[in-house]
Design an enzyme around this catalytic site. Structure first.
Site, PDB file in Angstrom:
ATOM      1  N   HIS A 309       0.311  -8.047  -2.967  1.00 60.02           N
ATOM      2  CA  HIS A 309       1.443  -7.455  -2.249  1.00 60.02           C
ATOM      3  C   HIS A 309       2.700  -7.691  -3.064  1.00 60.02           C
ATOM      4  CE1 HIS A 309       4.256  -6.540   1.003  1.00 60.02           C
ATOM      5  NE2 HIS A 309       3.244  -5.964   1.610  1.00 60.02           N
ATOM      6  N   ASP A 367      -4.317  -4.537   4.848  1.00 55.68           N
ATOM      7  CA  ASP A 367      -5.323  -3.473   4.711  1.00 55.68           C
ATOM      8  C   ASP A 367      -6.732  -4.004   4.502  1.00 55.68           C
ATOM      9  OD1 ASP A 367      -2.689  -1.981   3.054  1.00 55.68           O
ATOM     10  OD2 ASP A 367      -3.570  -1.189   4.892  1.00 55.68           O
TER      11      ASP A 367
END
Ligand code: SDX
Length: 432
Positions: A309, A367
């Site tokens: 991320h 996700d």
């Protein structure tokens, strides 16, 4: 350093020193205001990917990537997911405070009563091939809302902004469900005012005219929590897209359609679909080492989807709640041993102990577990990013309102470092 100096950042460039103001936020990094840099120095800053750039000031969402913290209007995501519900979170994001019982009732009634779509919009769906990706349909139909709801496109009218905001939050589940129904050749199911937001969505997706369908409260609660987890996330790529589109004065429906288009990418909202496809490709825990090796190979474009991320250099707090929700859903559905979950949990364990991932601070993001959960709930992978867009619509709308209401807001217009050809004269084709 004097108290005044503490508010200034000195920059020495090309032998001269320039001072720039430092602005402090409530919490988190302060910013150096470089808006006068070009005027003072004739130079631009350079920050492709905006890794060190704050594009705006905002009071909606705060993320601490090192700590793995996510706050919406100051409230931790874990508490909102556990104690609240999505419609209440929508009110919080849009209005800045948790609603009183009366405020929530008014808001929930307004949302419920705006879930229907203009009947003529059904025809847009029939213009698509049945095998069109539902995200293509979402981009098209959401953008087309501006062709039907002219009475809420004047961005300078607060009342019209409020109506457009509520219409988007209310209608996005209906459009998402219709995109799903269209892709499987089943008739559209109208929203029902006696169901809560998540139950209504599941009912519009999975009920058929031939028989009654009772939505599982556990699955509805899980869906609602998944919506909360995806609602907003500071200035991510799609939110920045919405803000940039909105800065030109474009109507809210067009701006949200732009956000949906950006979210579609596999590096962003498309990662949940890509993560599940990756887990399926890995297939069994025996194959994990080969894929981890590929993810670490600079010459191999393969990446572990659902890992890493830009901001979180710790565990994504949403991923923890997502993992817990995944287990609840599988339990409710009586799925004892899901091979994909086995692969995911083993992959997570291996990756979290592998020096490459540890050194680069790559942790599972939201996700990683969402795909397994949504697949278990009966959604095809092509619907995963649609569900992300459904939930993120309220965040985009809140950020868009904040941008429009910001008195310092101007049209977004970045500059560049030009590395092309210097000026040269045209050459006649006969001489080329
Ligand atoms: C979302 O911004 C948001 O808030 C987004 C989001 C939201 O709610 O809006 O949180 C939602 O988009 C989550 C992210 C979903 N995307 C994925 O899961 C796709 C896989 N992840 C990566 O593509 C990547 O981690 C990004 C795109 C998420 C972040 O990319 P960055 O910050 O630009 O980091 P990078 O690409 O510069 O990577 C840093 C290093 C690189 O190695 P070096 O060049 O330094 O040697 O880490 C490596 C990368 O190669 N790396 C990975 C990796 N992610 C980064 N290596 C293997 N597998 C990965 N997943």
């Amino acid at each position: 350093m004097s108290a005044n100096d503490a508010k200034l950042a000195g920059l020495n460039s090309l032998g001269k020193t320039y001072d720039f103001g430092i602005n402090e936020g409530t919490v988190g990094p302060s910013v150096i205001d470089v808006s006068s840099l070009y005027a003072q120095t004739g130079q631009f800053t350079y920050d492709p990917g905006f890794t060190s750039t704050a594009s705006c000031q905002s009071s909606i969402t705060y993320i601490d990537g090192e700590e793995g913290t996510l706050l919406h209007r100051g409230y931790p995501i874990e508490q909102l997911a556990e104690k609240g519900n999505f419609v209440e979170t929508c009110y919080l994001l849009l209005n800045g405070e948790l609603p009183s019982r009366k405020e929530l009732e008014e808001f929930e009634t307004a949302i419920t009563r705006h879930t229907m779509l203009h009947e003529q919009m059904n025809r847009f769906f029939h213009g698509f091939r049945r095998d069109a990706h539902p995200m293509a349909i979402m981009v098209g139909v959401v953008g087309a809302l501006s062709a039907f709801y002219h009475d809420s496109t004047d961005i300078n009218d607060p009342e019209q902004r409020k109506i457009a905001s509520r219409r988007l939050v209310a209608k996005i589940p209906t459009i998402a469900a219709m995109a799903y129904k269209y892709s499987i050749g089943q008739p559209f199911v109208y929203p029902r005012n006696d169901l809560d937001y998540a139950s209504n969505f599941l009912h519009m997706c999975f009920s058929v005219p031939c028989e009654e369908m009772n939505v599982s409260p556990t699955l509805a609660r899980a869906m609602d929590r998944i919506f909360i987890l995806h609602a907003d996330h500071e200035q991510n790529a799609s939110t920045s897209t919405v803000r940039l589109a909105g800065s030109s004065g474009a109507n809210p429906f067009a701006c949200i359609a732009a956000g949906i288009a950006c979210l579609w990418g596999p590096s962003h909202g498309g990662a949940n679909e890509a993560a599940l496809e990756m887990l399926s490709e890995i297939g069994s825990v025996d194959n994990i080492p080969e894929f981890v090796k590929r993810a670490k190979d600079k010459d191999d474009p393969f990446r572990l989807m659902g890992f890493g991320h830009r901001v979180y250099k710790n565990y994504d707090p949403r991923a923890r709640v997502m993992q817990q929700t995944c287990h609840e859903v599988l339990g409710e559905l009586g799925i004892k041993d899901d091979p994909l979950l086995d692969v995911a949990m083993e992959l997570e364990k291996i990756a979290l102990n592998d020096e490459y991932f540890v050194e680069k601070k790559l942790y599972p993001n939201i996700d990683f577990y969402s795909g397994i959960t949504l697949k278990a709930m009966g959604f095809p992978t092509t619907m995963f990013t649609v569900l992300f867009a459904l939930a993120r619509t309220v965040g985009w709308v809140a950020q868009w309102n904040e941008m429009v209401e910001d008195p310092s807001q101007r049209i977004g217009r970045p500059r560049q470092l030009y590395i092309g050809s210097p000026k040269r004269d045209y050459i006649d084709i006969a001489k080329r």
